[in-house]
Design a protein around this motif. Structure first.
Motif, PDB file in Angstrom:
ATOM      1  N   MET B 157       0.864  -1.213   0.047  1.00  0.00           N
ATOM      2  CA  MET B 157       0.050   0.088  -0.039  1.00  0.00           C
ATOM      3  C   MET B 157       0.874   1.238  -0.014  1.00  0.00           C
ATOM      4  N   ASP B 158       1.775   1.246   0.950  1.00  0.00           N
ATOM      5  CA  ASP B 158       2.794   2.166   1.105  1.00  0.00           C
ATOM      6  C   ASP B 158       3.529   2.674  -0.473  1.00  0.00           C
ATOM      7  N   ALA B 159       3.954   1.440  -0.968  1.00  0.00           N
ATOM      8  CA  ALA B 159       4.720   1.703  -2.170  1.00  0.00           C
ATOM      9  C   ALA B 159       3.834   2.165  -3.404  1.00  0.00           C
ATOM     10  N   ALA B 160       2.601   1.465  -3.506  1.00  0.00           N
ATOM     11  CA  ALA B 160       1.693   2.220  -4.241  1.00  0.00           C
ATOM     12  C   ALA B 160       1.424   3.578  -4.245  1.00  0.00           C
ATOM     13  N   VAL B 161       1.012   4.181  -2.854  1.00  0.00           N
ATOM     14  CA  VAL B 161       0.970   5.579  -2.967  1.00  0.00           C
ATOM     15  C   VAL B 161       1.995   6.165  -3.604  1.00  0.00           C
ATOM     16  N   LYS B 162       3.293   5.941  -3.178  1.00  0.00           N
ATOM     17  CA  LYS B 162       4.439   6.745  -3.824  1.00  0.00           C
ATOM     18  C   LYS B 162       4.392   6.793  -5.330  1.00  0.00           C
ATOM     19  N   TYR B 163       4.013   5.294  -5.740  1.00  0.00           N
ATOM     20  CA  TYR B 163       4.051   5.130  -7.112  1.00  0.00           C
ATOM     21  C   TYR B 163       2.980   5.665  -7.939  1.00  0.00           C
ATOM     22  N   VAL B 164       1.747   5.736  -7.577  1.00  0.00           N
ATOM     23  CA  VAL B 164       0.816   6.466  -8.088  1.00  0.00           C
ATOM     24  C   VAL B 164       0.853   7.768  -7.865  1.00  0.00           C
ATOM     25  N   GLY B 165       1.494   8.316  -6.899  1.00  0.00           N
ATOM     26  CA  GLY B 165       1.476   9.973  -6.569  1.00  0.00           C
ATOM     27  C   GLY B 165       2.316  10.432  -7.553  1.00  0.00           C
ATOM     28  N   LEU B 166       3.473   9.900  -7.839  1.00  0.00           N
ATOM     29  CA  LEU B 166       4.554  10.380  -8.638  1.00  0.00           C
ATOM     30  C   LEU B 166       4.288  10.238 -10.211  1.00  0.00           C
ATOM     31  N   ASN B 167       3.745   8.969 -10.288  1.00  0.00           N
ATOM     32  CA  ASN B 167       3.346   8.762 -11.938  1.00  0.00           C
ATOM     33  C   ASN B 167       2.311   9.798 -12.379  1.00  0.00           C
ATOM     34  N   LEU B 168       1.165  10.018 -11.373  1.00  0.00           N
ATOM     35  CA  LEU B 168       0.156  10.815 -11.963  1.00  0.00           C
ATOM     36  C   LEU B 168       0.779  12.398 -12.262  1.00  0.00           C
ATOM     37  N   ALA B 222      12.149   6.667 -15.586  1.00  0.00           N
ATOM     38  CA  ALA B 222      13.160   6.653 -14.338  1.00  0.00           C
ATOM     39  C   ALA B 222      14.345   7.248 -14.628  1.00  0.00           C
ATOM     40  N   MET B 223      14.334   8.678 -15.247  1.00  0.00           N
ATOM     41  CA  MET B 223      15.791   9.278 -15.349  1.00  0.00           C
ATOM     42  C   MET B 223      15.904  10.046 -13.996  1.00  0.00           C
ATOM     43  N   PHE B 224      17.298  10.456 -13.788  1.00  0.00           N
ATOM     44  CA  PHE B 224      17.474  11.448 -12.921  1.00  0.00           C
ATOM     45  C   PHE B 224      16.814  12.851 -13.380  1.00  0.00           C
ATOM     46  N   PRO B 225      16.075  13.543 -12.294  1.00  0.00           N
ATOM     47  CA  PRO B 225      15.951  13.191 -10.999  1.00  0.00           C
ATOM     48  C   PRO B 225      14.472  12.834 -10.608  1.00  0.00           C
ATOM     49  N   VAL B 226      13.887  12.317 -11.691  1.00  0.00           N
ATOM     50  CA  VAL B 226      12.552  11.876 -11.394  1.00  0.00           C
ATOM     51  C   VAL B 226      12.240  10.240 -11.405  1.00  0.00           C
ATOM     52  N   PHE B 227      13.196   9.786 -10.775  1.00  0.00           N
ATOM     53  CA  PHE B 227      13.168   8.185 -10.553  1.00  0.00           C
ATOM     54  C   PHE B 227      12.578   7.582  -9.466  1.00  0.00           C
ATOM     55  N   ALA B 228      12.213   8.640  -8.244  1.00  0.00           N
ATOM     56  CA  ALA B 228      12.095   8.073  -6.731  1.00  0.00           C
ATOM     57  C   ALA B 228      10.930   7.033  -6.878  1.00  0.00           C
ATOM     58  N   TRP B 229      10.008   7.166  -7.514  1.00  0.00           N
ATOM     59  CA  TRP B 229       8.710   6.080  -7.711  1.00  0.00           C
ATOM     60  C   TRP B 229       9.364   4.685  -7.837  1.00  0.00           C
ATOM     61  N   LEU B 230      10.252   4.535  -8.527  1.00  0.00           N
ATOM     62  CA  LEU B 230      10.857   3.129  -8.982  1.00  0.00           C
ATOM     63  C   LEU B 230      11.447   2.348  -7.570  1.00  0.00           C
ATOM     64  N   PRO B 231      12.365   2.650  -7.056  1.00  0.00           N
ATOM     65  CA  PRO B 231      13.015   2.247  -6.271  1.00  0.00           C
ATOM     66  C   PRO B 231      11.988   2.102  -4.703  1.00  0.00           C
ATOM     67  N   ALA B 232      10.887   2.650  -4.761  1.00  0.00           N
ATOM     68  CA  ALA B 232      10.008   2.675  -3.740  1.00  0.00           C
ATOM     69  C   ALA B 232       8.902   1.810  -4.045  1.00  0.00           C
ATOM     70  N   SER B 233       8.929   1.012  -5.075  1.00  0.00           N
ATOM     71  CA  SER B 233       7.836   0.275  -5.105  1.00  0.00           C
ATOM     72  C   SER B 233       8.309  -1.090  -5.938  1.00  0.00           C
ATOM     73  N   TYR B 234       9.194  -1.096  -6.657  1.00  0.00           N
ATOM     74  CA  TYR B 234       9.432  -2.447  -7.451  1.00  0.00           C
ATOM     75  C   TYR B 234       9.793  -3.641  -6.547  1.00  0.00           C
TER      76      TYR B 234
END
Lengths: 149, 516, 143
Positions: B157-168, B222-234
């Motif tokens: 759930m936590d990972a999904a929040v970050k993934y969803v938020g940043l991807n949106l 997931a390029m620098f600097p907008v990659f944070a969603w990836l290591p938070a969720s994969y």
């Protein structure tokens, strides 16, 4: 929710919403409307019923799992698309087997074809998917309320 | 069957499979249907690729609405090959999921969501319309949201929040970029956009749209600097899901960059190229350093995705034919290797009971075969000859040397070394050292449905490495079409449009000469 | 008129960004709503704002009359609204589930997927002494 007014009103409103939704779906090809709006209209009816009666009751009266409904709708849309290419045109091309344009007289026959099938698919997909979301959310909130008591 | 339908099947087949597996999600038949659907997708992809290799790029107009007014589908070697690789990954993931994905996750619709994801991925590979690309991104995104949360665990759930938020956020940037582009050009068909924007690349509105789209695709890739969603969720979902994400999601971002920044925007333009170049190098370096700091198998691998994305974007940034070939070759190789490494992580977890490096060990004694199957993709990822990753890195480094960007070449080589260090870290912790608690002999045997996909992908890695020639030729042909947008325009809009564009170009040249 | 819309888009983006940076999950979602409306308005403005008739084809004709509005931006916005609606419904449901299972909507406190000791770089390997066995090291680290 236990409200007599809402329950009585829903008994009247539900058929109106459903009939209106189908009308909107039907006129959608050439006039404002279509599967998406129609589907949302139907969802309003179902959601109202779910609030007035209960989620379980709404699920029971819907008879089919809403996600299956959405799946069937998606299948209808894909078939509507493939119909166009099977009839010798491109994917998603409109095909009206019972409909023709006669010069001087205008159009003849029934405008039933792949476009209507596609739109019906959209209608079912929206109805199923949105109902599934609403039911799941309501159930989660309900479980939370029960749990906190 | 008309060749136009070849373009439709890779999208329609996973859609049909998604419907069937959704209806059958609680029945054991669902698994088989899913596998059949994945194989069908692979077959459709191979048929499309064969056609494109033989007859050249093709396009189709949906509903017979002529381009640029309708939605166009387009396939050249690059997109067809990407569909084939997506098909390979799909088959591998479905086989692997047999044991890896729990009964509960399947009942919620694992297979349906996976195929919905493939719909979005293949649609993004095949579309020739930039708004349609946005729609396919959304399809892919919604399906991936579902796949992330079906396990229902706390960390998911936590990972999904970050993934969803940043991807949106990235999605909204994409949408706004498309809006600005439409305002500037009045069209959304990529071929038509190329003609309209050919001599307007430095207009403010066009550059603003390019910046928005670069942000959006960069975030997806997931390029620098907008990659944070990836290591938070994969590292949170099932391993099959992780592998599917790792193989395809970021690569769709890279594909979109490659396509849009060759056809619509001029990626070698004075404004874009430095951003791409610096962004690519920082992505490589930050990703690999992030990986070196991690202590969990899948988290290490997640950071490595970022660093490898840097190499692919680097190929685009250098913008020489050789560099583009390198980027495409890298794309092909990386999908297979990365999916495989996440599969291996699943077997490590299955046998040793954890993913944290200090809680596992002893796998060399327990399963020498697995050790070999890990080493092949791991060394390939680090770029050890003669595996596939060596050639991919070799082409990129060669291209950066030819472009006389010495610092880029040095960074690429250094990142390769640190990658090797990371892989050694996993090797030492999982395979070489003793397991802290368990006896190697007592470890559970990994099911065949998990080993077979790994072995098959490992064999493919070795084959790509040993016989790199044919794949290089394919990548070269793909790069040639990619670098010749007018060929793209000709396929979509017809030869008249190209002739017109050439004539007006010639007229302008004449005018300029007269003025001199 | 375009200027007013541009200002509105900017204002919405500013509000959205402010809300998103507040560190509260629900505010973040509200910020996303504002941002998505800003994007839709930007498309609307990109389609040029003119006084025009609705883009309907009169019965018997094959094209809309001259002076009809551009229908494409409206179609784009409609698609974007539909998609945004779906995404937002999902995001709200997710926020609710996340609050249920994590017990918080503070972004800074949501660390279930990335526990703090990972972030701080406290790799336990550093305390290892290579001359001793791994288990030995583990025992010592635990003490």
């Amino acid at each position: 929710m236990n409200s007599t007014i809402l329950k009585t009103a829903t008994r009247l409103l539900l058929p109106i919403f459903l009939i209106a939704s189908i009308l909107i779906l039907w006129r959608g090809h050439n006039q404002p409307g279509g599967g998406f709006i129609g589907g949302l209209m139907a969802v309003i009816g179902v959601a109202l019923y779910a609030i007035a009666a209960s989620i379980d009751e709404a699920r029971r009266r819907l008879r089919v799992d809403p996600l299956v409904l959405a799946g069937v709708g998606l299948a209808c849309s894909v078939l509507g698309g493939l119909w166009g290419s099977a009839a010798g045109g491109a994917f998603l091309q409109g095909v009206w087997p019972f409909y023709e344009y006669v010069s001087g007289e205008g159009t003849k026959g029934w405008p039933i074809g792949s476009v209507l099938l596609f739109d019906t698919g959209v209608y079912l997909t929206v109805l199923g998917a949105v109902c599934a979301i609403i039911f799941a959310l309501e159930e989660a909130v309900f479980a939370e309320r029960e749990g906190s008591r | 069957m008309s060749p136009e339908m070849l373009l439709v099947w890779p999208i329609a087949l996973p859609m049909i499979t998604a419907v069937l597996t959704l209806v059958l999600r609680r029945s054991p038949v669902g698994d088989t249907v899913s596998l059949v659907g994945a194989v069908a997708l692979l077959a459709a992809g191979i048929t499309l690729l064969m056609h494109v290799l033989e007859f050249g790029p093709i396009s189709a107009q949906m509903g017979s609405w002529a381009a640029p007014f309708g939605i166009t589908l387009f396939a050249d070697i690059l997109s067809a090959a990407m569909v084939v690789i997506a098909g390979i990954v799909a088959v591998a993931v479905v086989v692997y999921s047999r044991q890896d994905v729990s009964e509960g996750e399947r009942a919620v619709g694992f297979h349906a969501l996976s195929h919905a994801l493939l719909v979005g991925v293949c649609g993004a590979f095949l579309t020739g319309d930039i708004f349609n690309l946005y729609v396919w991104f959304e399809v892919m995104l919604i399906a991936s949201f579902g796949l992330l949360v079906i396990g229902g665990r706390r960390d998911q759930m936590d990972a999904a929040v970050k993934y969803v938020g940043l991807n949106l956020i990235a999605t909204l940037a994409f949408l706004a970029g498309v809006g600005i582009l439409y305002g500037a050009a009045g069209t959304l068909n990529m071929a038509d956009l190329h003609l309209t924007l050919a001599d307007r690349q430095n207009e403010t509105a066009v550059l603003a749209a390019a910046a928005m789209l670069l942000f959006a695709f960069g975030a997806k890739a997931a390029m620098f600097p907008v990659f944070a969603w990836l290591p938070a969720s994969y590292h949170t979902p099932a391993f099959a899901t992780s592998a599917l994400f790792a193989a395809l999601l970021t690569k769709v971002g890279v594909y979109a960059l490659l396509r849009v920044f060759t056809v619509v925007f001029d990626g070698s333009g004075a404004f874009l190229q430095p951003i791409l170049l610096v962004g690519a190098v920082l992505t490589m370096v930050v990703g690999v350093l992030g990986a070196a700091a991690q202590n969990d198998v899948r988290r290490i691998l997640s950071f490595h995705i970022i660093s490898q994305i840097g190499y692919m974007v680097l190929g685009l940034a250098l913008f020489t034919p050789l560099a583009i070939i390198g980027a495409i070759f890298y794309l092909f190789h990386h999908i297979i290797v990365k999916a495989n490494l996440f599969f291996v992580a699943g077997v490590i977890r299955w046998k040793a009971g954890s993913e944290e490096l200090d809680k596992i060990g002893g796998l060399l004694k327990a399963s020498p075969l697995l050790a070999i199957l890990f080493l092949i993709p791991a060394l390939s990822l680090a770029g050890v000859p003669p595996l596939s990753g060596f050639w991919a890195k070799f082409i990129i480094v060669q291209a950066s040397l030819e472009a006389r960007d010495w610092w880029v070449a040095v960074a690429a080589l250094a990142v390769g070394l640190i990658t090797l260090f990371s892989m050694t870290k996993i090797w030492l912790a999982a395979f070489w050292k003793e397991h802290p608690d368990a006896e190697p002999a007592a470890m559970p045997v990994a099911p065949r449905s998990m080993i077979w996909p790994i072995a098959t992908l490992a064999v493919m890695t070795v084959i790509i490495g040993i016989a790199a020639g044919p794949l290089y030729t394919t990548a070269e042909e793909a790069a040639v079409t990619l670098l010749d947008p007018l060929a793209y325009v000709e396929v979509v809009l017809g030869p008249e449009a190209v002739a017109e564009a050439r004539a007006s170009e010639a007229a302008e040249l004449q005018l300029a000469e007269v003025a001199q | 008129m375009e200027l007013v819309l541009a200002g509105l888009v900017g204002f919405l983006v500013a509000c959205g960004a402010y809300l998103m940076m507040s560190g509260q999950l629900i505010r973040f979602l509200f910020g996303l709503v504002l941002l998505s409306n800003a994007a839709n308005l930007a498309i609307f403005a990109a389609g040029r704002l003119t006084y025009a008739t609705p883009p309907f084809v009169v019965s018997g004709q094959i094209a809309p009359a001259a002076g009809a509005a551009n229908a494409l931006p409206q179609a784009l916005i409609l698609t974007a609204i539909v998609i945004g609606f779906g995404l937002l419904a999902f995001a709200l449901a997710l926020a609710f589930r996340a609050w249920q299972s994590l017990g918080t909507t503070e972004m800074d406190a949501m660390r279930a997927c990335e526990p703090v000791d990972f972030a701080a770089g406290k790799t336990k390997e550093k305390t290892l002494d290579p001359s001793k066995s791994y288990e030995r090291n583990r025992l010592e680290a635990a003490e």
